[in-house]
Scaffold this motif. Structure first.
Motif, PDB file in Angstrom:
ATOM      1  N   PHE A  50       0.833  -1.211   0.000  1.00  7.35           N
ATOM      2  CA  PHE A  50       0.000   0.000   0.000  1.00  7.35           C
ATOM      3  C   PHE A  50       0.865   1.258   0.000  1.00  7.35           C
ATOM      4  O   PHE A  50       0.622   2.194  -0.756  1.00  7.35           O
ATOM      5  CB  PHE A  50      -0.892   0.024   1.255  1.00  7.35           C
ATOM      6  N   VAL A  51       1.881   1.287   0.874  1.00 12.01           N
ATOM      7  CA  VAL A  51       2.666   2.512   1.057  1.00 12.01           C
ATOM      8  C   VAL A  51       3.586   2.766  -0.144  1.00 12.01           C
ATOM      9  O   VAL A  51       3.685   3.880  -0.646  1.00 12.01           O
ATOM     10  CB  VAL A  51       3.484   2.440   2.374  1.00 12.01           C
ATOM     11  N   VAL A  52       4.227   1.718  -0.621  1.00 11.53           N
ATOM     12  CA  VAL A  52       5.225   1.905  -1.684  1.00 11.53           C
ATOM     13  C   VAL A  52       4.574   1.981  -3.068  1.00 11.53           C
ATOM     14  O   VAL A  52       4.895   2.866  -3.867  1.00 11.53           O
ATOM     15  CB  VAL A  52       6.284   0.766  -1.643  1.00 11.53           C
ATOM     16  N   ASP A  53       3.637   1.075  -3.339  1.00 11.28           N
ATOM     17  CA  ASP A  53       3.075   1.006  -4.699  1.00 11.28           C
ATOM     18  C   ASP A  53       1.671   1.601  -4.810  1.00 11.28           C
ATOM     19  O   ASP A  53       1.179   1.828  -5.912  1.00 11.28           O
ATOM     20  CB  ASP A  53       3.016  -0.446  -5.165  1.00 11.28           C
ATOM     21  N   GLY A  54       1.005   1.776  -3.676  1.00 10.46           N
ATOM     22  CA  GLY A  54      -0.336   2.352  -3.693  1.00 10.46           C
ATOM     23  C   GLY A  54      -1.438   1.294  -3.681  1.00 10.46           C
ATOM     24  O   GLY A  54      -1.220   0.132  -4.015  1.00 10.46           O
ATOM     25  N   GLU A  55      -2.622   1.758  -3.311  1.00 10.66           N
ATOM     26  CA  GLU A  55      -3.756   0.833  -3.178  1.00 10.66           C
ATOM     27  C   GLU A  55      -4.130   0.187  -4.510  1.00 10.66           C
ATOM     28  O   GLU A  55      -4.499  -0.990  -4.559  1.00 10.66           O
ATOM     29  CB  GLU A  55      -4.975   1.568  -2.578  1.00 10.66           C
ATOM     30  N   GLU A  56      -4.021   0.965  -5.595  1.00 14.88           N
ATOM     31  CA  GLU A  56      -4.432   0.412  -6.895  1.00 14.88           C
ATOM     32  C   GLU A  56      -3.638  -0.850  -7.247  1.00 14.88           C
ATOM     33  O   GLU A  56      -4.189  -1.836  -7.745  1.00 14.88           O
ATOM     34  CB  GLU A  56      -4.210   1.478  -7.968  1.00 14.88           C
ATOM     35  N   THR A  57      -2.340  -0.798  -6.973  1.00 13.41           N
ATOM     36  CA  THR A  57      -1.499  -1.972  -7.242  1.00 13.41           C
ATOM     37  C   THR A  57      -1.934  -3.143  -6.371  1.00 13.41           C
ATOM     38  O   THR A  57      -2.049  -4.280  -6.846  1.00 13.41           O
ATOM     39  CB  THR A  57      -0.014  -1.642  -6.973  1.00 13.41           C
ATOM     40  N   PHE A  58      -2.200  -2.858  -5.078  1.00  8.04           N
ATOM     41  CA  PHE A  58      -2.643  -3.940  -4.197  1.00  8.04           C
ATOM     42  C   PHE A  58      -3.940  -4.545  -4.716  1.00  8.04           C
ATOM     43  O   PHE A  58      -4.107  -5.774  -4.735  1.00  8.04           O
ATOM     44  CB  PHE A  58      -2.830  -3.438  -2.756  1.00  8.04           C
ATOM     45  N   ARG A  59      -4.872  -3.700  -5.149  1.00  9.56           N
ATOM     46  CA  ARG A  59      -6.168  -4.216  -5.621  1.00  9.56           C
ATOM     47  C   ARG A  59      -6.003  -5.088  -6.864  1.00  9.56           C
ATOM     48  O   ARG A  59      -6.722  -6.066  -7.065  1.00  9.56           O
ATOM     49  CB  ARG A  59      -7.142  -3.061  -5.898  1.00  9.56           C
ATOM     50  N   ARG A  60      -5.046  -4.729  -7.700  1.00  8.34           N
ATOM     51  CA  ARG A  60      -4.794  -5.545  -8.893  1.00  8.34           C
ATOM     52  C   ARG A  60      -4.242  -6.915  -8.486  1.00  8.34           C
ATOM     53  O   ARG A  60      -4.668  -7.957  -8.982  1.00  8.34           O
ATOM     54  CB  ARG A  60      -3.811  -4.810  -9.809  1.00  8.34           C
ATOM     55  N   LEU A  61      -3.302  -6.908  -7.562  1.00  5.56           N
ATOM     56  CA  LEU A  61      -2.732  -8.167  -7.070  1.00  5.56           C
ATOM     57  C   LEU A  61      -3.822  -9.027  -6.413  1.00  5.56           C
ATOM     58  O   LEU A  61      -3.863 -10.253  -6.561  1.00  5.56           O
ATOM     59  CB  LEU A  61      -1.620  -7.890  -6.048  1.00  5.56           C
ATOM     60  N   GLU A  62      -4.704  -8.341  -5.696  1.00  5.11           N
ATOM     61  CA  GLU A  62      -5.754  -9.032  -4.960  1.00  5.11           C
ATOM     62  C   GLU A  62      -6.769  -9.675  -5.914  1.00  5.11           C
ATOM     63  O   GLU A  62      -7.199 -10.816  -5.710  1.00  5.11           O
ATOM     64  CB  GLU A  62      -6.436  -7.972  -4.088  1.00  5.11           C
ATOM     65  N   ALA A  63      -7.143  -8.936  -6.951  1.00  2.86           N
ATOM     66  CA  ALA A  63      -8.091  -9.482  -7.927  1.00  2.86           C
ATOM     67  C   ALA A  63      -7.476 -10.688  -8.631  1.00  2.86           C
ATOM     68  O   ALA A  63      -8.143 -11.707  -8.862  1.00  2.86           O
ATOM     69  CB  ALA A  63      -8.478  -8.408  -8.944  1.00  2.86           C
ATOM     70  N   ASP A  64      -6.193 -10.586  -8.926  1.00  7.12           N
ATOM     71  CA  ASP A  64      -5.498 -11.693  -9.583  1.00  7.12           C
ATOM     72  C   ASP A  64      -5.412 -12.907  -8.657  1.00  7.12           C
ATOM     73  O   ASP A  64      -5.645 -14.048  -9.077  1.00  7.12           O
ATOM     74  CB  ASP A  64      -4.099 -11.214 -10.006  1.00  7.12           C
ATOM     75  N   ALA A  65      -5.101 -12.654  -7.386  1.00  2.00           N
ATOM     76  CA  ALA A  65      -5.017 -13.754  -6.406  1.00  2.00           C
ATOM     77  C   ALA A  65      -6.380 -14.429  -6.253  1.00  2.00           C
ATOM     78  O   ALA A  65      -6.475 -15.663  -6.184  1.00  2.00           O
ATOM     79  CB  ALA A  65      -4.524 -13.219  -5.055  1.00  2.00           C
TER      80      ALA A  65
END
Ligand SMILES: Nc1ncnc2c1ncn2[C@@H]1O[C@H](COP(=O)(O)OP(=O)(O)OP(=O)(O)O)[C@@H](O)[C@H]1O
Ligand SMILES: O=C(O)C1=C[C@@H](O)[C@@H](O)[C@H](O)C1
Ligand SMILES: [Mg+2]
Length: 171
Positions: A50-65
């Motif tokens: 979240f801090v380094v790459d931002g929430e959008e990146t986390f959400r993309r990883l999460e949708a993929d997972a």
């Protein structure tokens, strides 16, 4: 089609990870938690992403997972915000989705609002409550079953989830 025996959704502090692991153990199935999967694959914490790459990146990883976790017989816990994404919500159609419900009174005692939950770093109780008001309609719409965890210990919730899973297995 092979799919998770049950998919747990709900806000932070609902008990998805704790209850999910115990339900999986009792059913003799693997437990998959999208947050843990991301941490394992990325080799860093959710907060760090979240801090380094931002929430959008986390959400993309999460949708993929989430997408990669739907075709195996497991107990699957999604991150609290995962089913709020349209892309993830669409994937849940036809699956057994169990909403672990909780109100702020119980959630605050459970999660202690430490720094491991980046979205709750500032004004944790107010933020949790606002988030839950926004998310509740989606959790309820996507759920094929709801277990209210208010005032119940972990073992009681586990038994309720198991009772439901066993019942729908036989329906
Ligand atoms: N029914 C319950 N009664 C008391 N404590 C609980 C209950 N369910 C979970 N807990 C405790 O609350 C804490 C948070 O639970 P857990 O991490 O499983 O929530 P979560 O839904 O996975 O949250 P997140 O979305 O942040 O991953 C843990 O310490 C857990 O032991
Ligand atoms: O509710 C949320 O949006 C989140 C919940 C956690 O499970 C993590 O997926 C992350 O901290 C975001
Ligand atoms: Mg969790």
């Amino acid at each position: 089609m092979v799919s998770p025996r049950v998919i747990l959704i709900g806000p932070p502090g609902a008990g998805k990870s704790t209850v999910g692991a115990m339900v999986a153990d009792r059913l003799g199935l693997p437990f998959v938690d999208t947050d843990a999967l991301i941490v394992q694959e990325q080799q860093r914490s959710v907060s760090d992403i979240f801090v380094v790459d931002g929430e959008e990146t986390f959400r993309r990883l999460e949708a993929d997972a989430a997408r990669r976790s739907l075709d195996a017989e497991t107990v699957l816990a999604l991150g609290g915000g995962a089913p709020i994404q349209d892309a993830v919500a669409e994937l849940l159609a036809g699956h057994r989705v169990l909403f672990l419900d909780v109100a702020i009174a119980d959630a605050s005692g459970r999660i202690g609002f430490d720094q491991s939950r980046p979205l709750l770093a500032v004004n944790p109780r107010a933020t949790w409550s606002r988030m839950m008001t926004q998310r509740r309609p989606a959790y309820e719409r996507l759920a094929t079953w709801v277990v209210d965890t208010a005032g119940k210990d972990v073992e009681t919730v586990v038994e309720e989830v198991l009772a439901h899973v066993t019942k729908v297995d036989h329906d």
